[in-house]
Design a protein around this motif. Structure first.
Motif, PDB file in Angstrom:
ATOM      1  N   VAL A  61       0.846  -1.186   0.000  1.00  0.00           N
ATOM      2  CA  VAL A  61       0.000   0.000   0.000  1.00  0.00           C
ATOM      3  C   VAL A  61       0.881   1.236   0.000  1.00  0.00           C
ATOM      4  CG1 VAL A  61      -0.185  -0.004   2.525  1.00  0.00           C
ATOM      5  CG2 VAL A  61      -1.923   1.156   1.186  1.00  0.00           C
ATOM      6  N   LYS A  62       0.411   2.279  -0.690  1.00  0.00           N
ATOM      7  CA  LYS A  62       1.083   3.566  -0.691  1.00  0.00           C
ATOM      8  C   LYS A  62       0.085   4.634  -0.254  1.00  0.00           C
ATOM      9  CE  LYS A  62       4.512   2.573  -4.277  1.00  0.00           C
ATOM     10  NZ  LYS A  62       5.073   2.986  -5.593  1.00  0.00           N
ATOM     11  N   ILE A  63       0.538   5.489   0.670  1.00  0.00           N
ATOM     12  CA  ILE A  63      -0.292   6.554   1.225  1.00  0.00           C
ATOM     13  C   ILE A  63       0.243   7.897   0.746  1.00  0.00           C
ATOM     14  CG2 ILE A  63      -1.246   7.560   3.334  1.00  0.00           C
ATOM     15  CD1 ILE A  63      -2.006   4.623   2.879  1.00  0.00           C
ATOM     16  N   ASP A  64      -0.657   8.769   0.310  1.00  0.00           N
ATOM     17  CA  ASP A  64      -0.291  10.107  -0.146  1.00  0.00           C
ATOM     18  C   ASP A  64       0.019  10.984   1.071  1.00  0.00           C
ATOM     19  OD1 ASP A  64      -0.031  12.576  -1.256  1.00  0.00           O
ATOM     20  OD2 ASP A  64      -2.011  12.652  -2.187  1.00  0.00           O
ATOM     21  N   PRO A  65       1.252  11.481   1.222  1.00  0.00           N
ATOM     22  CA  PRO A  65       1.581  12.315   2.382  1.00  0.00           C
ATOM     23  C   PRO A  65       0.765  13.597   2.447  1.00  0.00           C
ATOM     24  CG  PRO A  65       3.581  11.579   1.262  1.00  0.00           C
ATOM     25  CD  PRO A  65       2.427  11.266   0.355  1.00  0.00           C
ATOM     26  N   ALA A  66       0.312  14.098   1.304  1.00  0.00           N
ATOM     27  CA  ALA A  66      -0.426  15.364   1.301  1.00  0.00           C
ATOM     28  C   ALA A  66      -1.843  15.197   1.823  1.00  0.00           C
ATOM     29  CB  ALA A  66      -0.446  15.949  -0.113  1.00  0.00           C
ATOM     30  N   THR A  67      -2.546  14.172   1.358  1.00  0.00           N
ATOM     31  CA  THR A  67      -3.969  14.017   1.686  1.00  0.00           C
ATOM     32  C   THR A  67      -4.240  12.957   2.736  1.00  0.00           C
ATOM     33  OG1 THR A  67      -4.351  12.359  -0.036  1.00  0.00           O
ATOM     34  CG2 THR A  67      -4.549  14.678  -0.671  1.00  0.00           C
ATOM     35  N   GLY A  68      -3.321  12.027   2.925  1.00  0.00           N
ATOM     36  CA  GLY A  68      -3.577  10.892   3.811  1.00  0.00           C
ATOM     37  C   GLY A  68      -4.345   9.781   3.143  1.00  0.00           C
ATOM     38  N   GLN A  69      -4.779   9.982   1.893  1.00  0.00           N
ATOM     39  CA  GLN A  69      -5.545   8.967   1.173  1.00  0.00           C
ATOM     40  C   GLN A  69      -4.604   7.932   0.551  1.00  0.00           C
ATOM     41  OE1 GLN A  69      -8.782   8.800   1.210  1.00  0.00           O
ATOM     42  NE2 GLN A  69      -9.739  10.819   1.163  1.00  0.00           N
ATOM     43  N   CYS A  70      -5.181   6.792   0.166  1.00  0.00           N
ATOM     44  CA  CYS A  70      -4.417   5.745  -0.496  1.00  0.00           C
ATOM     45  C   CYS A  70      -4.103   6.157  -1.933  1.00  0.00           C
ATOM     46  CB  CYS A  70      -5.226   4.446  -0.489  1.00  0.00           C
ATOM     47  SG  CYS A  70      -4.400   3.054  -1.261  1.00  0.00           S
ATOM     48  N   MET A  71      -2.854   5.928  -2.349  1.00  0.00           N
ATOM     49  CA  MET A  71      -2.433   6.221  -3.715  1.00  0.00           C
ATOM     50  C   MET A  71      -2.437   4.972  -4.593  1.00  0.00           C
ATOM     51  SD  MET A  71       0.875   8.607  -2.904  1.00  0.00           S
ATOM     52  CE  MET A  71       1.344   8.701  -4.628  1.00  0.00           C
ATOM     53  N   ALA A  72      -2.097   3.830  -3.989  1.00  0.00           N
ATOM     54  CA  ALA A  72      -2.010   2.582  -4.740  1.00  0.00           C
ATOM     55  C   ALA A  72      -2.154   1.419  -3.781  1.00  0.00           C
ATOM     56  CB  ALA A  72      -0.677   2.489  -5.493  1.00  0.00           C
ATOM     57  N   LEU A  73      -2.733   0.336  -4.299  1.00  0.00           N
ATOM     58  CA  LEU A  73      -2.959  -0.857  -3.495  1.00  0.00           C
ATOM     59  C   LEU A  73      -2.750  -2.078  -4.372  1.00  0.00           C
ATOM     60  CD1 LEU A  73      -3.940  -1.788  -0.636  1.00  0.00           C
ATOM     61  CD2 LEU A  73      -6.235  -1.920  -1.632  1.00  0.00           C
ATOM     62  N   GLU A  74      -2.031  -3.064  -3.826  1.00  0.00           N
ATOM     63  CA  GLU A  74      -1.785  -4.291  -4.565  1.00  0.00           C
ATOM     64  C   GLU A  74      -1.996  -5.477  -3.651  1.00  0.00           C
ATOM     65  OE1 GLU A  74       2.284  -6.102  -5.990  1.00  0.00           O
ATOM     66  OE2 GLU A  74       1.532  -4.783  -7.587  1.00  0.00           O
ATOM     67  N   SER A  75      -2.651  -6.516  -4.172  1.00  0.00           N
ATOM     68  CA  SER A  75      -2.838  -7.756  -3.428  1.00  0.00           C
ATOM     69  C   SER A  75      -1.728  -8.729  -3.784  1.00  0.00           C
ATOM     70  CB  SER A  75      -4.203  -8.366  -3.754  1.00  0.00           C
ATOM     71  OG  SER A  75      -4.330  -9.641  -3.154  1.00  0.00           O
ATOM     72  N   ARG A  76      -1.302  -9.544  -2.816  1.00  0.00           N
ATOM     73  CA  ARG A  76      -0.323 -10.607  -3.049  1.00  0.00           C
ATOM     74  C   ARG A  76      -0.984 -11.977  -2.907  1.00  0.00           C
ATOM     75  NH1 ARG A  76       4.511  -7.701  -1.885  1.00  0.00           N
ATOM     76  NH2 ARG A  76       4.275  -5.791  -3.092  1.00  0.00           N
ATOM     77  N   ILE A  77      -2.301 -12.001  -2.786  1.00  0.00           N
ATOM     78  CA  ILE A  77      -3.040 -13.249  -2.603  1.00  0.00           C
ATOM     79  C   ILE A  77      -4.035 -13.426  -3.747  1.00  0.00           C
ATOM     80  CG2 ILE A  77      -4.555 -14.563  -1.066  1.00  0.00           C
ATOM     81  CD1 ILE A  77      -3.565 -12.887   1.247  1.00  0.00           C
ATOM     82  N   PRO A  78      -3.916 -14.470  -4.556  1.00  0.00           N
ATOM     83  CA  PRO A  78      -2.920 -15.546  -4.506  1.00  0.00           C
ATOM     84  C   PRO A  78      -1.606 -15.178  -5.187  1.00  0.00           C
ATOM     85  CG  PRO A  78      -4.480 -16.007  -6.245  1.00  0.00           C
ATOM     86  CD  PRO A  78      -4.949 -14.744  -5.568  1.00  0.00           C
ATOM     87  N   GLY A  79      -1.577 -14.112  -5.975  1.00  0.00           N
ATOM     88  CA  GLY A  79      -0.364 -13.625  -6.626  1.00  0.00           C
ATOM     89  C   GLY A  79      -0.429 -12.116  -6.710  1.00  0.00           C
ATOM     90  N   ASN A  80       0.633 -11.495  -7.206  1.00  0.00           N
ATOM     91  CA  ASN A  80       0.650 -10.041  -7.308  1.00  0.00           C
ATOM     92  C   ASN A  80      -0.445  -9.561  -8.244  1.00  0.00           C
ATOM     93  OD1 ASN A  80       2.843 -10.247  -5.670  1.00  0.00           O
ATOM     94  ND2 ASN A  80       4.324  -9.471  -7.138  1.00  0.00           N
ATOM     95  N   GLN A  81      -1.315  -8.700  -7.720  1.00  0.00           N
ATOM     96  CA  GLN A  81      -2.462  -8.245  -8.483  1.00  0.00           C
ATOM     97  C   GLN A  81      -2.746  -6.786  -8.137  1.00  0.00           C
ATOM     98  OE1 GLN A  81      -4.647  -9.624 -10.842  1.00  0.00           O
ATOM     99  NE2 GLN A  81      -5.424  -7.520 -10.886  1.00  0.00           N
ATOM    100  N   PRO A  82      -2.621  -5.860  -9.099  1.00  0.00           N
ATOM    101  CA  PRO A  82      -2.976  -4.465  -8.805  1.00  0.00           C
ATOM    102  C   PRO A  82      -4.471  -4.343  -8.520  1.00  0.00           C
ATOM    103  CG  PRO A  82      -2.574  -4.764 -11.158  1.00  0.00           C
ATOM    104  CD  PRO A  82      -2.167  -6.036 -10.498  1.00  0.00           C
ATOM    105  N   ILE A  83      -4.793  -3.622  -7.468  1.00  0.00           N
ATOM    106  CA  ILE A  83      -6.195  -3.410  -7.088  1.00  0.00           C
ATOM    107  C   ILE A  83      -6.618  -1.973  -7.401  1.00  0.00           C
ATOM    108  CG2 ILE A  83      -7.853  -3.439  -5.185  1.00  0.00           C
ATOM    109  CD1 ILE A  83      -6.791  -6.194  -5.943  1.00  0.00           C
TER     110      ILE A  83
END
Length: 464
Positions: free
Chosen positions: A150-172
């Motif tokens: 997960v990546k968090i935006d320092p300016a807004t506190g909101q999520c910038m990017a999210l990726e699942s590793r279950i069952p494999g690497n998958q951008p969400i």
């Protein structure tokens, strides 16, 4: 890029026999016994134990270095040391209070005993157990685990990017929306020409973010102001991201404080967003308080993949008719075999001098601009045109929400029941007893948002 590490308190892994531990801990002057009971009929591997304790201040001089947690058998045999972490440390005169958190395995309907040792002036902090690293750079706060990134935006506190590793690497989620922190939509302009506009998030002066990394949990805590077009702060958002070691979920708690009377079109909480191109379905799990204990809840599903919905406009799914108090909802791709579930853990609201307003409260589930967006919306005005369509939120109104974002394998045996079981566990706390009881502090320290309050949603026979 730097990794920030603040107080770490850990014990080493288990010693080979209890005799060695019993001898070792003669160097500690005091111990408190903690008994944790799993009153449920299911096992709880790696369950969180979180207890508030209070000790005399003259015994707490080396607390950050000497506190240890050891699992016991009976009253006197020490079995194994357990990684532990303290937080919320507060000293007031001759009394020092703190919370200690650790993880242990519990069988169904079982009780485990633990000794919390302290007061050893010569003990040093044991940093042998690595925590979940949080890397801080100007462009993002980043966190990597075996289950997600997960990546968090320092300016807004909101999520910038999210990726699942279950069952494999998958951008969400690759950005483009706002989640998981609250969003407030207000009219911009005047009269019939007013247009809906989301308030911008800005850092709150004098409130720097706090980043903690430890052997049991890591945390990002912050505060942001929601600013109107004229630059005035309309509301303040406080948030906590909680990441627990070896767990396939993280928890987000947020509170939305209105600083002035504000006309709004929508207040959206517990938000979640995912890229529509990666998904096939949206799932929702209702909660029906009027059902008898023998009833079964029906899990609903809606196809959201772009190919199936070709020709349909971007709009609310089910026209926003989903109840606001869903136990959980999820998105997934049944072909690629992954899913991400948002569990509703708690919801509170309060007002200073006026009742808390609501308007068509609902779970918002919609497809918009290539995203599937989910939220709990206590205020949701259908026609967003003109000031006459707004709902006035009084100064002092507070909305508080917490949710857990969990990652799972769709094909790993009975996805619905496995998901519901996790929701039940997240919303059922252990029963904690401290001996002697005078060493326990209750409700006086802020508690990490790792357990929810929605246990009643899981009391029916099951789901299908």
């Amino acid at each position: 890029m730097k990794t920030y590490v603040i107080l770490l308190l850990a014990a080493t892994t288990a010693m080979a026999d209890g005799g060695g531990l019993n001898e070792k801990y003669t160097a500690w002057k005091y111990a408190i016994e903690v008994q944790a009971k799993n009153g449920e009929t299911f096992a709880r591997p790696g369950e969180i134990v979180d207890v508030g304790l209070a000790i005399p201040t003259d015994r707490a001089a080396n607390l950050k270095g000497d506190l240890r947690v050891v699992q016991k058998r009976g009253f006197d045999l020490l079995l194994r040391e357990i990684p532990a972490q303290i937080y919320g440390l507060k000293t007031s005169g001759d009394r020092t209070e703190f919370r200690v958190i650790f993880k242990a395995d519990f069988q169904p309907s079982s009780t485990e005993r633990f000794a919390v040792f302290y007061d050893n002036p010569k003990a040093l902090p044991d940093e042998g157990q690595p925590g979940i690293g949080i890397q801080q750079a100007p462009q993002a706060l980043s966190l990597e685990t075996p289950f997600y990134s997960v990546k968090i935006d320092p300016a807004t506190g909101q999520c910038m990017a999210l990726e699942s590793r279950i069952p494999g690497n998958q951008p969400i989620y690759r950005g483009g929306g706002f989640f998981p922190l609250p969003v407030v939509t207000v009219p911009s302009g005047s009269g019939d020409m007013a247009q809906p506009t989301g308030l911008e998030a800005a850092r709150a002066p004098g409130h720097p973010d706090q980043v903690i990394v430890g052997p049991v949990f890591s945390e990002i805590k912050g505060s942001r102001e929601l600013v109107a077009a004229h630059g005035d702060a309309v509301a303040r958002v406080k948030f906590v991201y909680l990441f627990l070691k070896d767990e396939r979920y993280f928890v987000v708690k947020s509170s939305l404080h209105f600083l002035k009377d504000t006309p709004v079109y929508a207040v959206e909480l517990n938000r979640f967003a995912a890229d529509q191109a990666e998904l096939t379905h949206y799932f929702f799990r209702p909660y029906t308080p009027s059902f008898r204990p023998t009833e079964i809840e029906e899990v609903g599903s809606i196809m959201v993949d772009a190919g199936t919905r070709k020709g349909l406009p971007n709009a609310d799914l089910l026209a926003g008719m989903l109840p606001v108090d869903l136990a959980w909802h999820a998105v997934g791709n049944i072909d690629k075999g992954f899913s991400v579930t948002a569990f509703n853990l708690s919801s509170h609201s309060s007002g200073t001098n006026s009742p808390v307003p609501n308007y068509r409260p609902a779970t918002r589930a919609r497809v918009r601009s290539g995203l599937v967006e989910l939220s709990n919306a206590p205020i949701c005005v259908g026609t967003q045109k003109g000031a006459l369509n707004t709902v006035s939120v009084p100064k002092g109104t507070v909305f508080e929400e917490a949710q857990a974002i969990s990652f799972s394998d769709w094909n790993n045996g009975g996805w619905r029941s496995v998901t519901d079981q996790l929701g039940r566990q997240l919303n059922t706390a252990l029963e904690i007893t401290v001996y002697p009881q005078t060493y326990r502090t209750v409700g006086q320290l802020p508690v990490l948002p790792h357990h929810g309050e929605r246990g009643g949603a899981y009391e029916r026979s099951g789901i299908r």
